[in-house]
Design a protein around this motif. Structure first.
Motif, mmCIF file in Angstrom:
data_model
loop_
_atom_site.group_PDB
_atom_site.id
_atom_site.type_symbol
_atom_site.label_atom_id
_atom_site.label_comp_id
_atom_site.label_asym_id
_atom_site.label_seq_id
_atom_site.Cartn_x
_atom_site.Cartn_y
_atom_site.Cartn_z
ATOM 1 N N PHE A 155 0.846 -1.237 -0.074
ATOM 2 C CA PHE A 155 -0.061 -0.166 -0.123
ATOM 3 C C PHE A 155 0.868 1.220 -0.036
ATOM 4 O O PHE A 155 1.536 1.495 1.072
ATOM 5 C CB PHE A 155 -1.020 0.011 1.157
ATOM 6 C CG PHE A 155 -1.654 1.231 1.563
ATOM 7 C CD1 PHE A 155 -2.085 1.906 0.486
ATOM 8 C CD2 PHE A 155 -1.797 1.623 2.691
ATOM 9 C CE1 PHE A 155 -2.926 3.174 0.739
ATOM 10 C CE2 PHE A 155 -2.724 2.613 3.119
ATOM 11 C CZ PHE A 155 -3.088 3.578 2.200
ATOM 12 N N TYR A 156 0.839 1.767 -1.310
ATOM 13 C CA TYR A 156 1.799 3.041 -1.367
ATOM 14 C C TYR A 156 0.784 4.255 -0.788
ATOM 15 O O TYR A 156 -0.353 4.669 -1.263
ATOM 16 C CB TYR A 156 2.188 3.563 -2.865
ATOM 17 C CG TYR A 156 3.170 2.415 -3.250
ATOM 18 C CD1 TYR A 156 4.588 2.704 -3.052
ATOM 19 C CD2 TYR A 156 2.910 1.379 -4.112
ATOM 20 C CE1 TYR A 156 5.574 1.667 -3.295
ATOM 21 C CE2 TYR A 156 3.771 0.401 -4.427
ATOM 22 C CZ TYR A 156 5.101 0.597 -4.158
ATOM 23 O OH TYR A 156 6.047 -0.039 -4.607
ATOM 24 N N ASN A 157 1.344 4.942 0.055
ATOM 25 C CA ASN A 157 0.348 6.288 0.687
ATOM 26 C C ASN A 157 1.243 7.210 0.946
ATOM 27 O O ASN A 157 1.158 8.023 1.970
ATOM 28 C CB ASN A 157 -0.075 5.595 2.062
ATOM 29 C CG ASN A 157 -1.183 6.347 2.750
ATOM 30 O OD1 ASN A 157 -1.865 7.031 1.823
ATOM 31 N ND2 ASN A 157 -1.256 6.580 3.797
ATOM 32 N N ARG A 158 1.872 7.932 -0.114
ATOM 33 C CA ARG A 158 2.540 9.038 -0.010
ATOM 34 C C ARG A 158 1.387 10.312 -0.743
ATOM 35 O O ARG A 158 1.390 10.152 -2.027
ATOM 36 C CB ARG A 158 3.785 9.266 -0.793
ATOM 37 C CG ARG A 158 4.540 10.466 -0.698
ATOM 38 C CD ARG A 158 6.055 10.264 -1.087
ATOM 39 N NE ARG A 158 5.962 10.254 -2.576
ATOM 40 C CZ ARG A 158 6.526 9.402 -3.275
ATOM 41 N NH1 ARG A 158 6.602 8.113 -2.757
ATOM 42 N NH2 ARG A 158 6.929 9.536 -4.756
ATOM 43 N N VAL A 193 -0.944 -4.322 -5.486
ATOM 44 C CA VAL A 193 -0.652 -3.153 -5.016
ATOM 45 C C VAL A 193 -1.699 -2.185 -4.840
ATOM 46 O O VAL A 193 -2.688 -2.295 -5.719
ATOM 47 C CB VAL A 193 0.513 -2.265 -6.097
ATOM 48 C CG1 VAL A 193 0.465 -0.855 -5.895
ATOM 49 C CG2 VAL A 193 1.774 -3.126 -5.613
ATOM 50 N N ILE A 194 -1.863 -1.370 -3.700
ATOM 51 C CA ILE A 194 -2.944 -0.287 -3.652
ATOM 52 C C ILE A 194 -2.197 0.967 -3.717
ATOM 53 O O ILE A 194 -1.131 1.247 -2.846
ATOM 54 C CB ILE A 194 -3.772 -0.564 -2.300
ATOM 55 C CG1 ILE A 194 -4.433 -1.926 -2.263
ATOM 56 C CG2 ILE A 194 -4.462 0.599 -2.330
ATOM 57 C CD1 ILE A 194 -5.152 -2.147 -1.066
ATOM 58 N N VAL A 195 -2.423 1.796 -4.496
ATOM 59 C CA VAL A 195 -1.883 3.355 -4.583
ATOM 60 C C VAL A 195 -2.810 4.320 -4.057
ATOM 61 O O VAL A 195 -3.893 4.224 -4.586
ATOM 62 C CB VAL A 195 -1.282 3.507 -6.044
ATOM 63 C CG1 VAL A 195 -0.481 4.749 -5.816
ATOM 64 C CG2 VAL A 195 -0.374 2.433 -6.332
ATOM 65 N N ARG A 196 -2.317 5.034 -3.139
ATOM 66 C CA ARG A 196 -3.165 6.340 -2.770
ATOM 67 C C ARG A 196 -3.456 7.142 -4.238
ATOM 68 O O ARG A 196 -2.613 7.455 -4.916
ATOM 69 C CB ARG A 196 -2.478 7.185 -1.733
ATOM 70 C CG ARG A 196 -3.151 8.347 -1.421
ATOM 71 C CD ARG A 196 -2.321 9.377 -0.436
ATOM 72 N NE ARG A 196 -3.048 10.440 -0.002
ATOM 73 C CZ ARG A 196 -3.671 10.451 1.052
ATOM 74 N NH1 ARG A 196 -3.642 9.604 1.907
ATOM 75 N NH2 ARG A 196 -4.462 11.450 1.430
ATOM 76 N N SER A 197 -4.858 7.549 -4.658
ATOM 77 C CA SER A 197 -5.011 8.372 -5.575
ATOM 78 C C SER A 197 -4.084 9.551 -5.654
ATOM 79 O O SER A 197 -3.721 10.201 -4.631
ATOM 80 C CB SER A 197 -6.487 8.823 -5.800
ATOM 81 O OG SER A 197 -7.036 7.645 -5.912
ATOM 82 N N MET A 198 -3.865 9.950 -7.016
ATOM 83 C CA MET A 198 -2.977 11.099 -7.102
ATOM 84 C C MET A 198 -4.070 12.489 -7.156
ATOM 85 O O MET A 198 -4.591 12.947 -8.188
ATOM 86 C CB MET A 198 -2.077 11.148 -8.297
ATOM 87 C CG MET A 198 -1.174 10.179 -8.502
ATOM 88 S SD MET A 198 0.273 10.236 -7.428
ATOM 89 C CE MET A 198 -0.193 8.726 -6.330
ATOM 90 N N ALA A 199 -4.448 12.896 -5.797
ATOM 91 C CA ALA A 199 -5.532 13.885 -5.843
ATOM 92 C C ALA A 199 -4.868 15.098 -5.063
ATOM 93 O O ALA A 199 -4.229 14.893 -4.057
ATOM 94 C CB ALA A 199 -6.576 13.241 -5.350
ATOM 95 N N SER A 200 -5.524 16.258 -5.296
ATOM 96 C CA SER A 200 -5.111 17.395 -4.381
ATOM 97 C C SER A 200 -5.855 17.495 -3.050
ATOM 98 O O SER A 200 -5.526 17.725 -2.020
ATOM 99 C CB SER A 200 -5.525 18.521 -5.038
ATOM 100 O OG SER A 200 -4.559 18.678 -6.494
ATOM 101 N N ASN A 201 -7.251 16.815 -3.031
ATOM 102 C CA ASN A 201 -8.097 16.926 -1.955
ATOM 103 C C ASN A 201 -8.089 15.518 -1.449
ATOM 104 O O ASN A 201 -8.145 14.423 -1.981
ATOM 105 C CB ASN A 201 -9.618 17.614 -2.360
ATOM 106 C CG ASN A 201 -9.361 19.132 -2.649
ATOM 107 O OD1 ASN A 201 -8.139 19.669 -2.490
ATOM 108 N ND2 ASN A 201 -10.075 19.366 -3.690
ATOM 109 N N ASN A 202 -8.647 15.369 -0.150
ATOM 110 C CA ASN A 202 -9.328 14.245 0.328
ATOM 111 C C ASN A 202 -10.895 14.145 0.171
ATOM 112 O O ASN A 202 -11.468 14.950 0.437
ATOM 113 C CB ASN A 202 -9.191 14.204 2.091
ATOM 114 C CG ASN A 202 -7.735 14.375 2.515
ATOM 115 O OD1 ASN A 202 -7.059 13.764 1.750
ATOM 116 N ND2 ASN A 202 -7.254 15.025 3.716
#
Length: 462
Positions: A155-158, A193-202
């Motif tokens: 899980f990539y969470n940057r 793999v799970i990747v945190r979305s490339m997004a500006s907001n939550n």
């Protein structure tokens, strides 16, 4: 008295020429923006592209329909020449809707909002379930080592850095985990793999986007999770290190498909073998309808040439509107265009790409020679009346990038980007999120820049 007379004659011989040129350019830019804002066709074109054709993933029937639509559109508008340039493109399909859920957690089963990453292999109908390890970067992953990664889901969470005002800079600082993360995890024996979305907001919207497999590492399924669910997953992992996730995807890569770049020309009357390109990419992801990414850039490029034709402008150089195919998951169109330009020994003095959304124009980026940069900066005052002021930062565009090897000045249309990565690569990128006036202002600014480049060149020579 004699000295004063000589000075007067000198000024009369020099100053009027400069003033006339300045006045002529100011008048032309005013006409350009007036045409874009009063008789503009970009918004109507985007309406059709987005709502009648829709999402246009390369290799899909919708992408083929978009090719034919743009060809006919430029023919209808009276371009001197319109033609198709063959290019073989990847054909990835998403398949049945993705499923992911947290299982065996203390809080029970929880569904996650996810979407498969472009070019990913699928899990198939049986899915996969495994324990999860969270990392922020590749160094953390490598420090875990194979014994702590093998058989698990990484899980990539940057997050994107919220302190960066340039949201494209924030995106660039985070996107490596999406593009290369699956292969780095596979190298250590991960199952998925799970990747945190490339997004500006939550928010609750998952963002797709391409990944690139390193074949030496093998291929494993990869999904993006919404930022809110990424935060949730991270919190639950801290409370339950044995937490597992089940993920199921049905995507697959099919054989390459024949597609096309679409090229429309307005012939130059003095240097017809010198080219100025303005373009965007015709393909989009299969979520949303790709209005900002990059329907807006396509219609703005067509509109820029239409404006100049409508105003009766006679270009010195040949102006090209190029609809590139397959920017999103392969860049095949941009690579083919540059290769063909080299094979045909074409001289491209400048290429302008619009691929940052249809938002309010702020200026233009540039990568090229110092002379080209100086030329762009010299035109900055002409754009000031339109609140377009941000000139000279480095940058160009993905599709025009391959032209840089031949010395072409690469210019990127620069709109306000603060909302872009809320919509980018999501089902929220729809026609309703595009403002008509903002889109038309962008088209006007691109037409104005094409006019100036054609008139003056990029090296100080007419």
């Amino acid at each position: 008295m004699k000295i004063k007379t000589l000075l007067f004659l000198y000024l009369a011989a020099t100053l009027p020429n400069y003033t006339f040129s300045q006045s002529e350019d100011e008048a032309m830019l005013r006409k350009t923006f007036n045409e874009a804002l009063t008789n503009g066709q970009s918004y109507q074109m985007l309406d059709y592209l987005s709502n009648n054709i829709g999402a246009r993933l390369s290799g899909s029937p919708e992408a083929a329909a978009a090719v034919e639509w743009s060809r006919q559109q430029m023919m209808r508008l009276g371009f001197d020449t319109v033609y198709l340039q063959e290019v073989m493109v990847p054909h990835w399909v998403r398949g049945k809707k993705e499923v992911a859920r947290i299982v065996n957690a203390k809080s029970g089963t929880i569904d996650l909002k996810v979407c498969a990453l472009g070019n990913s292999v699928g899990t198939g109908p049986d899915g996969l379930a495994a324990s999860v390890v969270e990392v922020k970067n590749f160094d953390e992953l490598k420090n875990l080592g194979r014994k702590n990664v093998e058989g698990k889901i990484v899980f990539y969470n940057r997050p994107m850095d919220p302190t960066l005002i340039n949201t494209f800079g924030a995106y660039g600082g985070a996107v490596d985990q999406r593009v290369n993360g699956p292969s780095e995890a596979a190298r250590l024996g991960a199952k998925g793999v799970i990747v945190r979305s490339m997004a500006s907001n939550n928010d609750d919207i998952p963002h797709t986007g391409t990944l690139v497999y390193d074949e030496s590492a093998g291929r494993i399924p990869a999904i993006a999770v919404s930022t809110n669910d990424a935060n949730l997953l991270s919190r639950l992992l801290k409370d339950d290190a044995n937490l597992k996730v089940y993920m199921e995807t049905h995507c697959e890569m099919l054989p390459d498909v024949l597609s096309y770049n679409v090229i429309g020309e307005m012939k130059g009357n003095r240097y017809p073998n010198e080219y100025i390109v303005v373009g965007g990419h015709l393909d989009s992801w299969d979520v949303g309808d790709g209005s900002h990414d990059d329907g807006a850039g396509c219609v703005q490029s067509i509109e820029a040439i239409r404006i100049l034709m409508t105003l009766g402008y006679k270009p010195q150089r040949t102006l090209r509107a190029v609809m590139f195919m397959n920017e999103e998951n392969g860049l095949r169109g941009g690579l083919k265009y540059a290769a063909q330009a080299t094979a045909n020994k074409e001289t491209h003095i400048a290429a302008i790409e619009s691929d940052r959304g249809g938002f309010t124009p702020k200026g233009f980026t540039i990568s090229g020679s110092e002379k080209a940069k100086s030329a762009l900066m010299s035109w900055k005052p002409l754009f000031a009346p339109y609140d377009i002021y941000d000139f000279g930062k480095p940058g160009g565009g993905a599709d025009i990038g391959p032209l840089g090897e031949s010395g072409t000045a690469l210019i990127g249309f620069l709109p306000d980007s603060q909302r872009y990565f809320t919509l980018h690569h999501t089902d929220a990128d729809t026609f309703e999120t595009v403002d008509k006036r903002e889109l038309e202002m962008g088209a006007g600014s691109m037409a104005a820049l094409v006019y100036l480049i054609d008139k003056y060149g990029m090296d100080g020579k007419n």
